[in-house]
Design an enzyme around this catalytic site. Structure first.
Site, PDB file in Angstrom:
ATOM      1  N   HIS A 160      -5.161 -11.152   3.825  1.00  0.00           N
ATOM      2  CA  HIS A 160      -3.031 -10.513   2.956  1.00  0.00           C
ATOM      3  C   HIS A 160      -2.696 -12.125   2.228  1.00  0.00           C
ATOM      4  CE1 HIS A 160       0.817  -8.575   2.373  1.00  0.00           C
ATOM      5  NE2 HIS A 160       0.858  -8.731   4.407  1.00  0.00           N
ATOM      6  N   ARG A 161      -4.176 -12.800   2.167  1.00  0.00           N
ATOM      7  CA  ARG A 161      -3.524 -14.159   1.407  1.00  0.00           C
ATOM      8  C   ARG A 161      -4.219 -13.562  -0.022  1.00  0.00           C
ATOM      9  NH1 ARG A 161      -7.971 -18.300   3.244  1.00  0.00           N
ATOM     10  NH2 ARG A 161      -9.697 -16.504   2.766  1.00  0.00           N
TER      11      ARG A 161
END
Length: 426
Positions: free
Chosen positions: A399-400
């Protein structure tokens, strides 16, 4: 001249292994470059060549032994005359690493003996400039802490990096990690034998590496998993229709082979899924090649051999290669080069069962696709219910770099391609 042959560096991240075969014996004359040991590491089974050649005078190890980089394997007499044996110099140079390894295993730091390294100073010119002067224990500790060992300043002779150097360097990073709640917690196990009979089994090399790697990945990347059901009724009919053609070529047309081809095309359409993150430099590395790892269940544990340039291969070629790399992995014949360079991983549990699962990203990749077993379900279409074969897919992503909307679009692209394979040609 007499000397001892020590286990050389075998590749990045490989520090030890179990001896599975010794095709030579004391008294044998070994040609330069001849294989003298077969070693099962946490990545693959590798052949160790004896580059200098010579006569083996005494074997110092046996099949089943676990040996570390720098451990003496056998004594030998070199055919070369004059001057000290190069291997003797290498054995002296490795002494600090062995001291560090002993300290690491005991949990207590011990003083590193520097004098043997000074005695081996003339051999320093043989060390490639790109190599980092550090022992196996220091390298292992740096990797476990997620540190770049090239950035650590060594306090040993000629800048050699010790275990204490790594611990000192990692102290600030450890504080930051703990404050973020990412530090792994070590829990002491109770004595289960008090409640009944137990059996203790040691980790295999592959299981040990898998545990460390996946723990690191889980603690590093914020995982999100997205699921989707794909109607593959038409695809399954197409697969059965064309299976005979692939069989004639020597392969097997599987759902995995088709999905791998679809994923290869999807990675070109969604470049952020074909990337890695460097948080230290705050950079995204976009890859202009498509290499896909195939998770293989082997008797030794999970291995992920990598198929190179998948986007340039036909489904038939992919089918053949999947069969080849899976066979080599299960027979412990995978080379170290086959386990490196992946951009994305596909793991298929459909042959075993299950509906959905949450695969862990194979760091430093940013996404992994899990495939489960398809099943017949009622689907409402054209105003009525009809039976359809539905395939569950699970995408875990970092999700980064990847947002939920991006993941949804990626999965929708794959779903459309599988439900209508001809759409990829457009």
């Amino acid at each position: 001249m007499a000397g001892k042959f020590v286990l050389p560096e075998l590749g990045e991240g490989v520090e030890q292994g179990d001896i599975v075969s010794i095709p030579v014996a004391a008294g044998d004359i070994v040609e330069p470059g001849q294989t003298v040991i077969e070693l099962e590491t946490d990545k693959a089974t590798v052949e160790v060549p004896f580059e200098p050649g010579g006569k083996i005078t005494e074997l110092l190890v046996k099949v089943g032994d676990n040996v570390k980089i720098g451990a003496p394997l056998f004594s030998y007499e070199s055919a070369e005359a004059g001057g000290p044996s190069k291997k003797e110099g290498e054995e002296k140079a490795i002494a600090p690493a062995q001291d560090e390894a002993a300290a690491d295993e005991s949990g207590e730091a011990k003083d590193v003996v520097e004098k043997p390294v000074e005695a081996a100073a003339p051999e320093a010119a043989d060390v490639p400039p790109a190599s980092i002067p550090a022992g196996p224990a220091a390298r292992r500790l740096a990797r476990e802490k997620g540190l770049d060992i090239s950035e650590i300043e060594g306090s040993g002779a000629r800048g050699r990096i010790t275990v204490e150097d790594v611990k000192a360097y990692s102290a600030p990073a450890a504080v930051a990690s703990q404050s973020a709640g990412a530090a792994p917690v070590k829990v002491k196990m109770p004595d289960f034998s008090k409640f009944g009979e137990t059996t203790i089994e040691q980790f295999t090399n592959v299981r040990r590496a898998t545990a460390r790697h996946l723990s690191m990945s889980w603690n590093t990347a914020p995982h999100v998993t997205q699921h989707i059901l794909v109607n593959v009724t038409g695809l399954e009919a197409w697969r059965k229709q064309n299976a005979r053609k692939v069989e004639k070529a020597g392969g097997k047309l599987t759902v995995t082979a088709i999905i791998v081809k679809v994923v290869a095309q999807a990675l070109k359409a969604f470049p952020n899924f074909n990337a890695s993150i460097d948080m230290e430099k705050e950079e995204v590395i976009l890859k202009h090649y498509v290499n896909i790892g195939i998770a293989v269940d082997t008797p030794r544990g999970l291995l992920v051999p990598v198929m190179k340039d998948v986007d340039k291969k036909s489904i038939t070629a992919i089918s053949l290669e999947i069969g080849e790399i899976s066979g080599r992995a299960r027979n412990s014949k995978t080379g170290l080069d086959e386990l490196a360079g992946g951009c994305f991983t596909v793991t298929n549990l459909g042959g075993i069962g299950g509906h959905f699962f949450t695969p862990i990203i194979n760091h430093p990749e940013v996404a992994i696709l899990g495939v489960s077993r398809s099943r017949i379900e009622p689907v409402f279409q054209d105003g009525e219910f009809a039976a359809a074969e539905m395939l569950p897919l699970s995408l875990s992503y970092d999700h980064r770099l990847i947002d939920g909307a991006d993941a949804a679009r990626f999965m929708k692209w794959i779903s459309d391609a599988l439900e209508n394979p001809m759409s990829m040609l457009l």
